[in-house]
Design a protein around this motif. Sequence first.
Motif, mmCIF file in Angstrom:
data_model
loop_
_atom_site.group_PDB
_atom_site.id
_atom_site.type_symbol
_atom_site.label_atom_id
_atom_site.label_comp_id
_atom_site.label_asym_id
_atom_site.label_seq_id
_atom_site.Cartn_x
_atom_site.Cartn_y
_atom_site.Cartn_z
ATOM 1 N N TRP A 253 0.838 -1.212 0.000
ATOM 2 C CA TRP A 253 0.000 0.000 0.000
ATOM 3 C C TRP A 253 0.876 1.266 0.000
ATOM 4 C CZ3 TRP A 253 -4.231 -1.481 4.179
ATOM 5 C CH2 TRP A 253 -4.936 -2.606 3.741
ATOM 6 N N SER A 255 1.728 3.692 -2.233
ATOM 7 C CA SER A 255 1.296 5.019 -2.676
ATOM 8 C C SER A 255 0.454 5.706 -1.607
ATOM 9 C CB SER A 255 0.524 4.938 -4.001
ATOM 10 O OG SER A 255 -0.715 4.292 -3.852
ATOM 11 N N LYS A 256 -0.320 4.938 -0.858
ATOM 12 C CA LYS A 256 -1.093 5.521 0.247
ATOM 13 C C LYS A 256 -0.173 5.878 1.415
ATOM 14 C CE LYS A 256 -5.188 5.726 -1.454
ATOM 15 N NZ LYS A 256 -6.390 5.134 -0.844
ATOM 16 N N GLU A 259 1.070 9.289 0.644
ATOM 17 C CA GLU A 259 0.043 10.272 0.995
ATOM 18 C C GLU A 259 -0.005 10.496 2.504
ATOM 19 O OE1 GLU A 259 -3.726 9.107 -0.565
ATOM 20 O OE2 GLU A 259 -3.025 9.007 -2.637
ATOM 21 N N ASP A 346 -9.849 1.973 2.435
ATOM 22 C CA ASP A 346 -9.413 3.306 2.007
ATOM 23 C C ASP A 346 -7.913 3.515 2.214
ATOM 24 O OD1 ASP A 346 -10.234 3.185 4.806
ATOM 25 O OD2 ASP A 346 -9.735 5.312 4.902
ATOM 26 N N LEU A 347 -7.273 2.650 2.997
ATOM 27 C CA LEU A 347 -5.827 2.756 3.206
ATOM 28 C C LEU A 347 -5.038 1.960 2.176
ATOM 29 C CD1 LEU A 347 -5.625 2.416 7.115
ATOM 30 C CD2 LEU A 347 -5.874 4.495 5.730
ATOM 31 N N ASP A 349 -3.944 0.627 -1.775
ATOM 32 C CA ASP A 349 -3.748 1.258 -3.085
ATOM 33 C C ASP A 349 -4.001 0.248 -4.204
ATOM 34 O OD1 ASP A 349 -1.471 -0.310 -2.936
ATOM 35 O OD2 ASP A 349 -0.054 1.315 -3.325
#
Length: 362
Positions: A253, A255-256, A259, A346-347, A349
């Motif tokens: 994950w 890319s998240k 963020e 939602d966490l 990618d």
Amino acid sequence: MTPHAQTLPISRLRARLRAGHVIPAHPLALDAKRRFDARRQRALSRYYIDAGAGGLAVGVHTTQFAIRQAGLYEEVLRCAMDAAREWQPLTPGTGGPLVMVAGVVGPTAQAVAEARLARELGYHAGLLSLAAMKGRGDDALIEHCEAVAREIPLIGFYLQPAVGGLHLGAAFWRRFAAIENVVAIKVAPFNRYRTLDVVRGVVEAGAEDRIALYTGNDDHIVLDLVTPFSAMREGRPVTVRFSGGLLGHWSVWTSKAVELLRRCQAAVARNGGAIDAELLALDSRVTDCNAAFFDVANDFHGCIAGCHEVLRRQGLLEGTWCLDPEEGLSPGQRQEIDRVCAQHADLSDDAFVAAHLQRWMK
């Protein structure tokens, strides 16, 4: 050589690390016969580069220390370096050069040889595990670190004892931080008290301006990134912060994770460092995911295979195989990963990976 894989003089390396980045601990791609899968290994590196990682850590715990016994250490390091040099990221011209970190382990002769090889391959720093030095006093440990530091800039590594680390007190970290060629410390004891020992050591050495702290505490990622840590020096508090993270958890994950780090950095920068409750609450959600990925219920037995399982579901890895046939998912771990993937979707990618997987697999 692409701009993404440049030679970094130590002053620029320090600045790059201090700026704060996501540095995934790179997994090892194997096929069903537990042979090295170079195609999927390249795909993983490309994924991390396109996700916005600021570096790659290769030959570390998540890569499996056993690559050395399998004769894969140089091949795996070279594969990641070739990807860093050759791959054109999704958004060319953004960011800076990747910080390439090589895991360095073993007794002094082995660690020095690995550091020398990493430097010759173009790696910028060595993440030094001291697990092979168990039972040695601080004098011997520091002598060992100094020998390796003569070969390559060092990132210290406080590895949690549950996966082979040893206890290292504030006095050790004070002496370690005084070594001129130390550029960062990965703090990963999974323990608040021992995390403070590192902070104390760095502050007592007066090294807080030249040594970046990177969280490896996968159980408290968000809190490490937003919390000011204070230690006393000459009767006055000195405050330091974690710049970024070098994490096995961020091998998935990713890319998240980029963020998330940006969100944490922005929160620290604005409003005098006041952190909103929503961001603080996110720490427990990230930790819940980590508990499943790292197999906390079974004392971290499946911590590497758990990350492999997430990558397998996304299509980046073919399976969860480790070099050691005894390593794999624990009973019930797959169901825990099912739960956190559903509850914290939602966490993830997944959409980012699905959109670019074929490009990475070429």
